[in-house]
Write a protein that holds these residues in place. Structure first.
Motif, PDB file in Angstrom:
ATOM      1  N   TYR A  21      -2.234   3.584   2.062  1.00  0.00           N
ATOM      2  CA  TYR A  21      -1.596   3.275   3.345  1.00  0.00           C
ATOM      3  C   TYR A  21      -1.968   4.411   4.290  1.00  0.00           C
ATOM      4  O   TYR A  21      -1.383   5.477   4.265  1.00  0.00           O
TER       5      TYR A  21
ATOM      6  N   ASP B 188       0.862  -1.175   0.000  1.00  0.00           N
ATOM      7  CA  ASP B 188       0.000   0.000   0.000  1.00  0.00           C
ATOM      8  C   ASP B 188       0.898   1.224   0.000  1.00  0.00           C
ATOM      9  O   ASP B 188       2.040   1.181   0.465  1.00  0.00           O
TER      10      ASP B 188
ATOM     11  N   TYR C 270      -7.258   0.431   9.559  1.00  0.00           N
ATOM     12  CA  TYR C 270      -6.436   0.035   8.417  1.00  0.00           C
ATOM     13  C   TYR C 270      -5.330  -0.925   8.847  1.00  0.00           C
ATOM     14  O   TYR C 270      -5.076  -1.922   8.185  1.00  0.00           O
TER      15      TYR C 270
ATOM     16  N   PRO D 173      -4.837  -4.281   6.332  1.00  0.00           N
ATOM     17  CA  PRO D 173      -4.276  -3.609   5.157  1.00  0.00           C
ATOM     18  C   PRO D 173      -4.783  -4.253   3.872  1.00  0.00           C
ATOM     19  O   PRO D 173      -5.088  -5.443   3.851  1.00  0.00           O
TER      20      PRO D 173
END
Length: 153
Positions: A107, A63, A113, A117
């Motif tokens: 990201y 990410d 998150y 991810p």
């Protein structure tokens, strides 16, 4: 051609061949490997000798943020350096930051998150270690030079 001349013919050919090879090797300048070819210049900000190439990678899930990549697989210095845990979040080297400027920032440093991810990009490039520079935690400082980034469809 007499017997003596026939014996020396192969020797003459060999001598001519050796002389030609010697002349070619003297006339062709042998080039030293250039550290800039490995992308070190964009990480090092002028000091080429403090950065060490750790690995090259291809098609790594990651990410993207403006200044770092979060890799699915972690990278480490290796070679007995301790502590050396694999690092997943790695800063992007200076000049290769332009490769992520226009990309969607996937990201995002939030609890939600970090627990899940997405790894929406594939990245090609190299990982460098800043030898002699330690972070506040004592973990080696790694940076990534990006060659190519593609969004996973």
């Amino acid at each position: 051609m007499n017997h003596q001349e026939r014996k020396s013919s192969p020797w003459r050919l060999w001598t001519c061949y050796a002389a030609a090879v010697l002349l070619m090797s003297v006339s062709c300048k042998k080039e030293e490997p250039n550290p800039l070819d490995e992308g070190v210049v964009s990480c090092a900000a002028g000091d080429l000798y403090d950065w060490v190439l750790i690995t090259k990678f291809e098609n790594e899930p990651a990410d993207v943020s403006r200044s770092a990549l979060l890799f699915k697989r972690g990278f480490s210095v290796g070679g007995g350096y301790s502590p050396d845990p694999p690092q997943h979040s790695i800063f992007v080297c200076g000049l290769s930051g332009v490769k992520v400027e226009g990309l969607e920032q996937t990201y995002i440093f939030t609890n939600e998150y970090m627990q899940n991810p997405r790894y929406l990009y594939r990245v090609w490039g190299r990982i460098f270690w800043a030898r002699g520079i330690g972070g506040f935690t004592g973990i080696p400082v790694l940076a990534t030079q990006i060659d190519k980034v593609e969004r996973i469809p």
